[in-house]
Design a protein around this motif. Structure first.
Motif, PDB file in Angstrom:
ATOM      1  N   ALA A 287      12.885  38.331 -38.347  1.00  0.00           N
ATOM      2  CA  ALA A 287      14.537  38.307 -38.029  1.00  0.00           C
ATOM      3  C   ALA A 287      15.170  37.055 -38.848  1.00  0.00           C
ATOM      4  O   ALA A 287      16.181  37.354 -39.387  1.00  0.00           O
ATOM      5  CB  ALA A 287      14.654  37.993 -36.549  1.00  0.00           C
ATOM      6  N   HIS A 288      14.719  36.029 -38.962  1.00  0.00           N
ATOM      7  CA  HIS A 288      15.426  34.904 -39.838  1.00  0.00           C
ATOM      8  C   HIS A 288      15.294  35.194 -41.232  1.00  0.00           C
ATOM      9  O   HIS A 288      16.241  34.904 -41.729  1.00  0.00           O
ATOM     10  CB  HIS A 288      14.487  33.551 -39.668  1.00  0.00           C
ATOM     11  N   CYS A 289      14.164  35.807 -41.615  1.00  0.00           N
ATOM     12  CA  CYS A 289      14.054  36.271 -43.119  1.00  0.00           C
ATOM     13  C   CYS A 289      15.183  37.270 -43.440  1.00  0.00           C
ATOM     14  O   CYS A 289      15.630  37.295 -44.434  1.00  0.00           O
ATOM     15  CB  CYS A 289      12.853  36.447 -43.502  1.00  0.00           C
ATOM     16  N   ASN A 290      15.696  38.078 -42.433  1.00  0.00           N
ATOM     17  CA  ASN A 290      16.388  38.974 -42.832  1.00  0.00           C
ATOM     18  C   ASN A 290      18.073  38.440 -42.833  1.00  0.00           C
ATOM     19  O   ASN A 290      18.798  38.735 -43.763  1.00  0.00           O
ATOM     20  CB  ASN A 290      16.712  39.987 -41.504  1.00  0.00           C
ATOM     21  N   THR A 291      18.235  37.323 -42.163  1.00  0.00           N
ATOM     22  CA  THR A 291      19.347  36.459 -42.625  1.00  0.00           C
ATOM     23  C   THR A 291      19.510  36.056 -43.874  1.00  0.00           C
ATOM     24  O   THR A 291      20.621  36.449 -44.573  1.00  0.00           O
ATOM     25  CB  THR A 291      19.583  35.296 -41.582  1.00  0.00           C
ATOM     26  N   PHE A 292      18.663  35.757 -44.507  1.00  0.00           N
ATOM     27  CA  PHE A 292      18.329  35.216 -45.988  1.00  0.00           C
ATOM     28  C   PHE A 292      18.445  36.509 -46.950  1.00  0.00           C
ATOM     29  O   PHE A 292      19.258  36.554 -47.700  1.00  0.00           O
ATOM     30  CB  PHE A 292      17.324  34.512 -46.445  1.00  0.00           C
ATOM     31  N   LYS A 293      17.816  37.398 -46.429  1.00  0.00           N
ATOM     32  CA  LYS A 293      18.090  38.669 -47.201  1.00  0.00           C
ATOM     33  C   LYS A 293      19.077  39.325 -47.134  1.00  0.00           C
ATOM     34  O   LYS A 293      19.748  39.684 -48.255  1.00  0.00           O
ATOM     35  CB  LYS A 293      16.833  39.789 -47.020  1.00  0.00           C
ATOM     36  N   THR A 294      19.928  39.393 -46.118  1.00  0.00           N
ATOM     37  CA  THR A 294      21.134  39.954 -45.851  1.00  0.00           C
ATOM     38  C   THR A 294      22.360  39.151 -46.967  1.00  0.00           C
ATOM     39  O   THR A 294      23.059  39.791 -47.606  1.00  0.00           O
ATOM     40  CB  THR A 294      21.768  39.952 -44.602  1.00  0.00           C
TER      41      THR A 294
END
Ligand code: ZN
Length: 300
Positions: A287-294
């Motif tokens: 979920a945290h990595c998704n913030t970066f990817k987004t």
């Protein structure tokens, strides 16, 4: 270029018996590197923030006790883990990472801190795993340096940003917005400029609906020239401390919506991570990595 504050001290282990997930702080950059979302030069290691900058936000009595490791045991318990020189250094470094992130955000529109979002720390107290309030310290730094005149703090961690609310309660140049679980920690809430407490069990559509009905209007009214975003992933259904029920997809859609608003209004944004306490560390890191990817998808 996506600039991300990270130092190995972020994952400094806690003493035996403390189960706060420090491991996520080394797993997040490792996962992003592994997937090729970032390269080593996206990461920067922050220095220590100076005492005079800390003292614009935190009271000298509290800071001195923290620095000298003389904080009374009762107040240490409120923080949730015992004080040590390394843990204090960690917070001092994280605060500088958030300030540096603001500078990068002016140039690159967005920047991240792998840790931070320590929003329970008030001007003279630490609480809930937070000792120094990184985004509050950075916001005061921007105001003092005349780098920003009107700041919006968007706090979407599942817990209320009580420390941030208290620090800026008499500061009209900083607007604090906290959307959180009504029945979550802290039991005694402070008053943000805008609080939206949500009932237990709120799911994707309701959460995203409230956000979409609130944030664009807020930006229009406040006309911020800088935004801080606290992107806690303890809103997930899997989280053992949060009481909301968001899917990973909705958590990602939340981040996307915030970034789209920043882009559309041409407002630089600094992002700190905040909480995440799912039993499976993979859920937290994903979920945290998704913030970066987004952010990487939208901005670069
Ligand atoms: Zn939280």
């Amino acid at each position: 270029m996506l600039k991300i504050a990270y130092d190995p001290i972020y994952a400094h282990p806690l003493p035996e018996g403390h189960r706060f997930p420090m491991l996520k702080y080394e797993l997040i950059p490792a996962q992003l590197l592994h997937e090729g979302v970032i390269k080593a030069d996206n990461l920067f290691s922050p220095n220590l923030v100076s005492e005079d900058i800390i003292l614009k936000t935190h009271e000298p009595g509290y800071w001195n006790q923290l620095r000298d490791l003389t904080l009374p045991v009762k107040e240490q318990r409120r923080i949730g883990f015992p004080l040590s020189a390394r843990l204090v250094e960690r917070e001092v470094r994280i605060a500088k990472g958030t300030i540096d992130g603001c500078m990068f955000a002016f140039d690159h529109r967005i920047a991240f801190n792998v840790a931070g979002g320590t929003h329970h720390a008030g001007s003279n107290w630490g609480e809930g795993f937070c000792m120094l309030n990184d985004q509050a310290i950075a916001a005061n730094y921007l105001l003092d340096s005349n780098l920003a005149k009107s700041i919006l703090i968007i706090d979407l961690d599942v817990h209320q940003g009580n420390g941030t609310a208290q620090i800026f309660e008499n500061e009209p140049r900083v607007f604090t917005f906290s959307m959180h679980g009504a029945n979550n920690f802290p039991s005694r809430k402070e008053k943000s400029d805008l609080d939206i407490p949500l009932p237990d069990g709120v799911e994707d559509d309701v959460f995203l609906g409230v956000l979409k009905n609130t944030l664009p209007q807020l930006i229009k009214q406040q006309k911020p020239d800088f935004i801080f975003y606290l992107a806690g992933v303890d809103v997930l259904k899997t989280d053992k401390l949060g009481k909301l029920a968001l899917s990973k997809e909705a958590c990602k859609a939340r981040d996307k919506f915030v970034f789209e608003q920043c882009i559309a209004n041409k407002i630089p944004v600094q992002v700190s991570m905040g909480g995440g306490y799912s039993p499976q560390i993979k859920d937290i890191v994903d979920a945290h990595c998704n913030t970066f990817k987004t952010a990487a998808d939208l901005y670069f």
